[in-house]
Design an enzyme around this catalytic site. Sequence first.
Site: not given
Length: 498
Positions: A115-117, A120, A169
């Site tokens: 997961p990237c949240q 970022a 992303i």
Amino acid sequence: MNAIIGSPGTEAALASKLERLARGEAPRVLDLFSGAGGISLGFQKAGFRIDGALEIDPQAALTHALNFHGHLDTDLLAAHAAPRDMTKVEPRDLVEQLQLGSLENSVDVLVGGPPCQAYARVGRAKLREVADHPQAFKVDPRGNLYLRYLTYVRAFRPLALLIENVPDILHYAHHNVAEEIVEALEALGYVANYSLINAAFHGVPQMRDRVFIVAYRKELGLPIRFPKATHHFDLPVGYAGTRAVALRYVNREGSAGYVAPDLGDESLPFPVTATDALSDLPPILGSSVRRGPRRFDQFESYRSSDSLGGYAQTMRQWPGFESAEGVSDHVIRALPRDHLVFAEMRPGAEYPEAHATGMKIARRRAEAEGVAEGTTAFDEIVRQIVPPYDTTKFPNRWWKLRPDFPVRTLMAHLGKDTYSHIHYDADQARTISVREAARLQSFPDGFKFSGTMNPAFKQIGNAVPPLMAYALATVIHEDLKAAAGTAAPTMARTEEKD
């Protein structure tokens, strides 16, 4: 192979891995954030060996273990099936628990989609810190999983790796996350590139855009390649617009790490359609299903077909996951109200049209029963037939499949609501089944999902389409084979000198 530029430990580990591949042994894969195993399945089909996985969701972890390690003894199978939190499991502990051997020499290829949240919002400075200090992620209170992923890259030092994620992303929080991942990987000794690829161009009956990052150890001297398209068409306006938004920072900054995907040309076949994917599965009448838990214990035979399409054959005959007679997870949600609307919706229609269709049906019934509009009796007919949601909010939450076109992206919320994929067959008048969702995601019919209907839908919606993973894995396998072939003579000469 270029001269080894890493530490002595890195040099020895790389040489050992390349020697294995030069002998013809299958590259070993560790799948992080594996889910049910979409990436694993594609890599296995391409000739890789799936040695282990890490997944926090208990049902998904069990699904992966049963499908890829079901042949193991009870204790080791249980170890593979155990859910794990990546922030709490060190790479060395994982290797010991799964009995993979030495940490430095246990993994050839690392794959996954963290997961990237939170990541970022961290940025380049934190990434460089993690690249230099693998425990630095612990000072981040958000428990950032992308930073943790880099720790695993540093620990295993794989020959190659694949990272998958959503298009957001590329422009999350006003910066290009994928570009920063590439920079972090370069600091760890890799050459890396990324691309935004739609699965419909690679044999999946679904228009699914995802970002894929591929990286190789710099010592291998390999350029990054992405798969050539096998199908071609013009994406609908909505998808084209979404892609343009996703790529705005890529195009604006001229990102060095980005590689445009191959889209083929008109000489290639049209993408696999919903009909190609689903037409041989047995029919289910939406009006026939009652409320209650859905189990996967009822076997349903395939429809008889004199001319089974190529996609259906692939789903039935996938090596290791064959299913000759039928399926046992062809189950749907109960539809006490909406099957009437589903039957009359136009293929490709969304919620506003579904609501209008429901009102037409309600008025027909009211007229037949002599009920006037504006009465309590009419309101009751509307309540029984017309979906009650606001037509101005989430208009695309409902969508009826087009039989002649690939379907829209399957999402994780299939575990709660399958109305985003209403079956194109008016006679069946229903949403898609678990097995149909799996077919649209390109899971073969012999692949089994643990749990009941809702967890299975969630696992399918979260997965990388196996055929998309297979396209990427095929290129990676070719490249690693070439690198091993080049390295073998060099290693042989080195041994002679010694």
